[in-house]
Write a protein that holds these residues in place. Sequence first.
Motif, PDB file in Angstrom:
ATOM      1  N   SER A  84      21.712   2.668  15.141  1.00 54.07           N
ATOM      2  CA  SER A  84      20.304   2.980  15.922  1.00 54.07           C
ATOM      3  C   SER A  84      20.303   4.011  17.308  1.00 54.07           C
ATOM      4  O   SER A  84      19.429   4.288  17.765  1.00 54.07           O
ATOM      5  N   HIS A  85      21.501   4.135  17.780  1.00 57.11           N
ATOM      6  CA  HIS A  85      21.735   5.068  18.988  1.00 57.11           C
ATOM      7  C   HIS A  85      21.880   6.482  18.610  1.00 57.11           C
ATOM      8  O   HIS A  85      21.880   7.233  19.414  1.00 57.11           O
ATOM      9  N   ALA A  86      21.841   6.822  17.125  1.00 59.98           N
ATOM     10  CA  ALA A  86      22.240   8.129  16.738  1.00 59.98           C
ATOM     11  C   ALA A  86      20.958   8.799  16.850  1.00 59.98           C
ATOM     12  O   ALA A  86      21.281  10.181  16.737  1.00 59.98           O
ATOM     13  N   GLY A  87      19.858   8.295  16.961  1.00 58.93           N
ATOM     14  CA  GLY A  87      18.540   9.188  17.187  1.00 58.93           C
ATOM     15  C   GLY A  87      17.737   8.987  15.707  1.00 58.93           C
ATOM     16  O   GLY A  87      18.081   9.344  14.761  1.00 58.93           O
ATOM     17  N   PRO A  88      16.441   8.211  16.026  1.00 60.90           N
ATOM     18  CA  PRO A  88      15.748   8.124  14.983  1.00 60.90           C
ATOM     19  C   PRO A  88      14.671   9.254  14.568  1.00 60.90           C
ATOM     20  O   PRO A  88      14.767  10.357  15.306  1.00 60.90           O
ATOM     21  N   LYS A  89      14.200   9.272  13.452  1.00 60.01           N
ATOM     22  CA  LYS A  89      13.372  10.394  13.074  1.00 60.01           C
ATOM     23  C   LYS A  89      11.911   9.757  12.937  1.00 60.01           C
ATOM     24  O   LYS A  89      11.528   9.312  11.762  1.00 60.01           O
TER      25      LYS A  89
ATOM     26  N   GLY B  66       0.857  -1.122   0.188  1.00 61.47           N
ATOM     27  CA  GLY B  66       0.095   0.009   0.050  1.00 61.47           C
ATOM     28  C   GLY B  66       0.887   1.229  -0.099  1.00 61.47           C
ATOM     29  O   GLY B  66       1.983   1.124   0.128  1.00 61.47           O
ATOM     30  N   THR B  67       0.290   2.318  -0.129  1.00 61.18           N
ATOM     31  CA  THR B  67       0.965   3.625  -0.131  1.00 61.18           C
ATOM     32  C   THR B  67       0.610   4.658   0.916  1.00 61.18           C
ATOM     33  O   THR B  67      -0.677   4.550   1.340  1.00 61.18           O
ATOM     34  N   ILE B  68       1.200   5.440   1.545  1.00 57.50           N
ATOM     35  CA  ILE B  68       1.033   6.283   2.649  1.00 57.50           C
ATOM     36  C   ILE B  68       1.619   7.675   2.536  1.00 57.50           C
ATOM     37  O   ILE B  68       2.706   7.653   1.727  1.00 57.50           O
ATOM     38  N   ALA B  69       0.868   8.839   2.417  1.00 59.74           N
ATOM     39  CA  ALA B  69       1.525   9.946   2.718  1.00 59.74           C
ATOM     40  C   ALA B  69       0.734  10.778   3.627  1.00 59.74           C
ATOM     41  O   ALA B  69      -0.267  10.725   4.073  1.00 59.74           O
ATOM     42  N   THR B  70       1.575  11.586   4.521  1.00 63.04           N
ATOM     43  CA  THR B  70       1.031  12.034   5.718  1.00 63.04           C
ATOM     44  C   THR B  70       1.225  13.662   5.572  1.00 63.04           C
ATOM     45  O   THR B  70       1.794  14.097   4.815  1.00 63.04           O
ATOM     46  N   GLU B  71       0.748  14.111   6.756  1.00 64.91           N
ATOM     47  CA  GLU B  71       0.384  15.800   6.815  1.00 64.91           C
ATOM     48  C   GLU B  71       0.616  16.159   8.183  1.00 64.91           C
ATOM     49  O   GLU B  71       0.020  15.325   9.167  1.00 64.91           O
ATOM     50  N   GLY B  72       1.642  17.001   8.472  1.00 70.75           N
ATOM     51  CA  GLY B  72       1.775  17.384   9.795  1.00 70.75           C
ATOM     52  C   GLY B  72       2.299  16.652  10.813  1.00 70.75           C
ATOM     53  O   GLY B  72       2.775  15.165  10.371  1.00 70.75           O
ATOM     54  N   ARG B  73       2.612  16.909  12.284  1.00 76.67           N
ATOM     55  CA  ARG B  73       3.038  16.112  13.075  1.00 76.67           C
ATOM     56  C   ARG B  73       2.284  16.398  14.337  1.00 76.67           C
ATOM     57  O   ARG B  73       2.172  17.467  14.787  1.00 76.67           O
ATOM     58  N   TYR B  74       1.743  15.180  14.989  1.00 73.92           N
ATOM     59  CA  TYR B  74       0.889  15.322  16.132  1.00 73.92           C
ATOM     60  C   TYR B  74       2.009  15.140  17.689  1.00 73.92           C
ATOM     61  O   TYR B  74       1.506  16.068  18.461  1.00 73.92           O
ATOM     62  N   PHE B  75       2.788  13.924  17.124  1.00 74.68           N
ATOM     63  CA  PHE B  75       3.368  13.915  18.386  1.00 74.68           C
ATOM     64  C   PHE B  75       5.032  13.547  17.736  1.00 74.68           C
ATOM     65  O   PHE B  75       5.023  12.754  16.599  1.00 74.68           O
ATOM     66  N   THR B  76       6.206  13.698  18.238  1.00 73.32           N
ATOM     67  CA  THR B  76       7.397  13.283  17.865  1.00 73.32           C
ATOM     68  C   THR B  76       7.810  12.358  18.823  1.00 73.32           C
ATOM     69  O   THR B  76       7.835  12.456  19.903  1.00 73.32           O
ATOM     70  N   VAL B  77       8.213  11.024  18.277  1.00 76.36           N
ATOM     71  CA  VAL B  77       8.641  10.064  19.438  1.00 76.36           C
ATOM     72  C   VAL B  77       9.984  10.393  19.784  1.00 76.36           C
ATOM     73  O   VAL B  77      10.990  10.887  19.064  1.00 76.36           O
ATOM     74  N   PRO B  78      10.219  10.310  21.128  1.00 81.37           N
ATOM     75  CA  PRO B  78      11.659  10.775  21.592  1.00 81.37           C
ATOM     76  C   PRO B  78      13.035  10.063  21.521  1.00 81.37           C
ATOM     77  O   PRO B  78      12.476   8.753  21.007  1.00 81.37           O
ATOM     78  N   ASP B  79      14.075  10.510  21.452  1.00 77.50           N
ATOM     79  CA  ASP B  79      15.244   9.817  21.033  1.00 77.50           C
ATOM     80  C   ASP B  79      15.300   8.895  22.305  1.00 77.50           C
ATOM     81  O   ASP B  79      15.330   9.218  23.339  1.00 77.50           O
TER      82      ASP B  79
ATOM     83  N   PHE C 128      21.317   7.553   7.822  1.00 81.07           N
ATOM     84  CA  PHE C 128      20.277   6.795   7.585  1.00 81.07           C
ATOM     85  C   PHE C 128      20.350   5.780   6.580  1.00 81.07           C
ATOM     86  O   PHE C 128      19.627   4.889   6.348  1.00 81.07           O
ATOM     87  N   TYR C 129      21.450   5.936   5.687  1.00 81.13           N
ATOM     88  CA  TYR C 129      21.796   4.859   4.875  1.00 81.13           C
ATOM     89  C   TYR C 129      21.904   3.510   5.510  1.00 81.13           C
ATOM     90  O   TYR C 129      22.750   3.478   6.447  1.00 81.13           O
ATOM     91  N   THR C 130      21.173   2.493   4.961  1.00 83.82           N
ATOM     92  CA  THR C 130      21.188   1.249   5.685  1.00 83.82           C
ATOM     93  C   THR C 130      20.579   1.256   7.037  1.00 83.82           C
ATOM     94  O   THR C 130      20.608  -0.003   7.770  1.00 83.82           O
ATOM     95  N   GLY C 131      19.885   2.268   7.430  1.00 88.39           N
ATOM     96  CA  GLY C 131      19.015   2.077   8.418  1.00 88.39           C
ATOM     97  C   GLY C 131      17.638   1.577   8.045  1.00 88.39           C
ATOM     98  O   GLY C 131      17.626   0.887   7.021  1.00 88.39           O
ATOM     99  N   MET C 132      16.558   1.937   8.609  1.00 89.34           N
ATOM    100  CA  MET C 132      15.286   1.312   8.327  1.00 89.34           C
ATOM    101  C   MET C 132      14.164   2.412   8.109  1.00 89.34           C
ATOM    102  O   MET C 132      14.158   3.286   8.851  1.00 89.34           O
ATOM    103  N   VAL C 133      13.142   2.358   7.020  1.00 84.82           N
ATOM    104  CA  VAL C 133      12.299   3.246   6.998  1.00 84.82           C
ATOM    105  C   VAL C 133      11.016   2.445   6.882  1.00 84.82           C
ATOM    106  O   VAL C 133      10.721   1.541   6.222  1.00 84.82           O
ATOM    107  N   GLY C 134       9.761   3.068   7.432  1.00 85.25           N
ATOM    108  CA  GLY C 134       8.646   2.572   7.659  1.00 85.25           C
ATOM    109  C   GLY C 134       7.554   3.024   8.265  1.00 85.25           C
ATOM    110  O   GLY C 134       7.759   4.047   9.032  1.00 85.25           O
ATOM    111  N   TRP C 135       6.594   2.202   8.997  1.00 79.93           N
ATOM    112  CA  TRP C 135       5.474   2.681   9.670  1.00 79.93           C
ATOM    113  C   TRP C 135       5.141   1.485  10.545  1.00 79.93           C
ATOM    114  O   TRP C 135       5.384   0.350  10.317  1.00 79.93           O
ATOM    115  N   GLU C 136       4.483   1.960  11.626  1.00 78.56           N
ATOM    116  CA  GLU C 136       3.780   0.890  12.747  1.00 78.56           C
ATOM    117  C   GLU C 136       2.352   1.603  13.093  1.00 78.56           C
ATOM    118  O   GLU C 136       2.334   2.823  13.442  1.00 78.56           O
ATOM    119  N   ASN C 137       1.477   0.600  13.216  1.00 77.61           N
ATOM    120  CA  ASN C 137      -0.063   1.312  13.623  1.00 77.61           C
ATOM    121  C   ASN C 137      -0.243   0.719  15.231  1.00 77.61           C
ATOM    122  O   ASN C 137       0.609  -0.065  15.787  1.00 77.61           O
TER     123      ASN C 137
END
Length: 384
Positions: free
Chosen positions: A79-84, A33-46, A320-329
């Motif tokens: 992974s200790h460098a801080g995710p986005k 599937g495909t996702i596109a998002t708008e805005g930020r509600y909460f940021t996940v802390p480092d 972020f090269y060879t890191g991981m990109v994605g989503w979780e519900n």
Amino acid sequence: MTTAQFDAMSTDALALLTEYRPETPFFFASPRGTIATEGRYFTVPDDRDPAGAVRGVLDLAAGDGHDAPVVVGAVPFDSHAGPKLSVPRRVHRAGPLPDRIIAPGTPVTAGARTVEVPASAAYVDGVRRAVTRLRAGELDKVVLARALDVTTDRAIDIGLLLRHLAARDPGGYTFAVDLAPGTLVGNSPELLVSRRGDLVTANPLAGSLPRSADPIEDFGQAQALLASRKDRREHALVAEAVGEALRPYCTDVEVPAEPSLLRTAAMWHLSSVVRGRVADPAISSLTLGMALHPTPAVCGTPTGDARAAIAEYEDFDRGFYTGMVGWENADGDGEWVIALRCAVTHGRTARLYAGAGIVADSDPDAELAETTAKFRTMLAGLGL
């Protein structure tokens, strides 16, 4: 957002791709599937436990009244460098992109200057030194990368770049993540892990050869890769490591006895689809992703020794090269891919990345050629 809601074709995937804007925090298109998002509600802390931090933020967002929250974003190689990672204010969902996409007629850039990091000769020398250590039994495998810094004639249009990448490889994982500053953008061939209900799927790739424009030669390349002892050994190390990493979390883990072929516009890859079922519904997709990350496909084995070798031979930060990109519900379902065939863009600049798996039988010049071929995905997307 439940799995059923995500899988629903609530809008047109091609429209989400076409309407991407620079202020879009996250875009992700996959065969699921495909996702596109708008805005930020909460940021996940480092946090040293990104999976735990994500669960906490999703619970917080749901308690605050967010309707079906989902976390999206990227985790770096270190992974200790801080995710986005963040919970967007709004998520637009669609089915997968169509099998054929017409590339836009407008080029992303008319010209550019490039600088290798490191220079080709230095990369070959690093591979040669690594092979010496591999043959001495100090390592089983190490993945060595290099970068290509590109400066373009005008600011890079990320939306246009995404459309070019998707048109070239519509079956891949096309993504853009706002890093503030810069944008991580690419089209990866490799699924790290997905969870859909209790079903877990991983698709490690290891062992590669460049594609050829000549159909007969291209077929020969594919067959040569499938028969290559060096590449099959490299692939077996990765596939078995993925299976072993999943077994503490999953039942019925199945690792194929033989690899298959996967093709992109630029490369042939040896591929294995590893499947299992989560042993506990509380085990989320990101928990599985962090258990796998980094796989031997992007780091090497043993992991600690391979990381040390990467720090010694690579004179740049992978980010972020060879890191991981994605989503979780909120159900723990999600999809995470390895950040490959990608670049970090900022204004008129882009840093492209490519790597190769080095084993005792590696030929340094052939590994250089492999990284050069892997650069083609982003270079072609940029129109270079």
